[in-house]
Design a protein around this motif. Sequence first.
Motif, PDB file in Angstrom:
ATOM      1  N   PRO A  65       0.823  -1.218   0.000  1.00  0.00           N
ATOM      2  CA  PRO A  65       0.000   0.000   0.000  1.00  0.00           C
ATOM      3  C   PRO A  65       0.851   1.259   0.000  1.00  0.00           C
ATOM      4  N   ALA A  66       0.310   2.319  -0.569  1.00  0.00           N
ATOM      5  CA  ALA A  66       1.029   3.591  -0.644  1.00  0.00           C
ATOM      6  C   ALA A  66       1.332   4.099   0.765  1.00  0.00           C
ATOM      7  N   GLY A  67       2.551   4.587   0.956  1.00  0.00           N
ATOM      8  CA  GLY A  67       2.937   5.138   2.247  1.00  0.00           C
ATOM      9  C   GLY A  67       3.376   4.119   3.277  1.00  0.00           C
ATOM     10  N   TYR A  68       3.453   2.840   2.886  1.00  0.00           N
ATOM     11  CA  TYR A  68       3.861   1.813   3.840  1.00  0.00           C
ATOM     12  C   TYR A  68       5.301   2.058   4.278  1.00  0.00           C
ATOM     13  N   ASP A  69       5.554   1.983   5.577  1.00  0.00           N
ATOM     14  CA  ASP A  69       6.881   2.214   6.144  1.00  0.00           C
ATOM     15  C   ASP A  69       7.203   1.049   7.071  1.00  0.00           C
ATOM     16  N   LYS A 100       7.405   1.609  10.755  1.00  0.00           N
ATOM     17  CA  LYS A 100       6.164   1.850  11.484  1.00  0.00           C
ATOM     18  C   LYS A 100       5.044   1.029  10.850  1.00  0.00           C
ATOM     19  N   PRO A 101       5.042  -0.297  11.071  1.00  0.00           N
ATOM     20  CA  PRO A 101       3.977  -1.127  10.484  1.00  0.00           C
ATOM     21  C   PRO A 101       2.609  -0.592  10.878  1.00  0.00           C
ATOM     22  N   PRO A 102       1.679  -0.535   9.919  1.00  0.00           N
ATOM     23  CA  PRO A 102       0.360   0.031  10.232  1.00  0.00           C
ATOM     24  C   PRO A 102      -0.366  -0.752  11.314  1.00  0.00           C
ATOM     25  N   LEU A 103      -1.035  -0.022  12.194  1.00  0.00           N
ATOM     26  CA  LEU A 103      -1.862  -0.620  13.235  1.00  0.00           C
ATOM     27  C   LEU A 103      -3.306  -0.551  12.766  1.00  0.00           C
ATOM     28  N   VAL A 104      -3.935  -1.720  12.589  1.00  0.00           N
ATOM     29  CA  VAL A 104      -5.303  -1.770  12.083  1.00  0.00           C
ATOM     30  C   VAL A 104      -6.226  -2.366  13.134  1.00  0.00           C
TER      31      VAL A 104
END
Length: 309
Positions: A267-271, A274-278
């Motif tokens: 996904p766009a902006g994935y870092d 800092k793994p996304p918290l969902v």
Amino acid sequence: MNERFISIEGIARRYPAPGGGTTTIFEDLWLAVARGEFVCVIGHSGCGKTSVLNILAGLEAPSEGVVVVDGQAIEGPSLDRAVIFQGHALLPWRSVIGNVGYAVSSRWRKASRAEIEERAKRFIDLVGLKGNELKKPAELSGGMRQRVGIARALSIEPKIMLMDEPFSALDALTRGTLQDEVRRICTSTGQTVFMITHDVDEAIYLADKIVLMTNGPQAMIAEVVENPLPKDRARDTIHREGDYYAVRNHLVDFLVARSKTFRDEMPAGYDQRKPPLVRPAGSLPVEPAAPERPVAKTIPFPSVAGGRD
């Protein structure tokens, strides 16, 4: 709450490949775990879950990066980090109290025999094995052996309990009972837990957060799922919670499809730092509770009501 009680910072694990070169199992992994959190890691075989746990335990060194626990970098094994393996790993020549007491004496070397025995008995009782203190591992069932392993781990008051699929070899009934015990103990003591599992339902029941890893080699953390279910959830009613199916479907969808394609469809902006918290939400309607059945009126047998002639 210290949001970085465990801080995994850019770790990688590489092995020599046949014919030269290296195989990268995973790289550039970043993850923060708060004190008192129960974290489960899910991913297909080969993604490096056990390697991550071994690095946390100090049994392996990362090829790159560092892991910091409570402000101190891990440089080897420590009694601050207890490991519960798939197998019970008990000393066969020692009794239940001997196995737990051995761990206690390793932690507190100057403790008296009476102090060691008292502490060992307290944790044996905590996992429901009171009365079995003198039995050897060969005299115990598989579930009871794992209980001894849990008592041994807890008895040294570790900062972190590391669990590598500890219930996978057990039958369903025993597995469920031990899951209940672990959840009860960790909730009441505030124990920080890092656990590996392949069981989606186990992760939903036990974890505060579920870490999803993509397929290996070159695995990565795709996202961290915050469990939306209430802290006081119970096994027999968990499927009626409003977000149960949302979180379960999210995990299954990842394991079936997205774990294979995540790197190519990032996904766009994935870092990775800092793994996304969902937080999955918006599940199917909650299953209604079954209506209460009316209590049948029974007529007692004469022999019971009036006594035998």
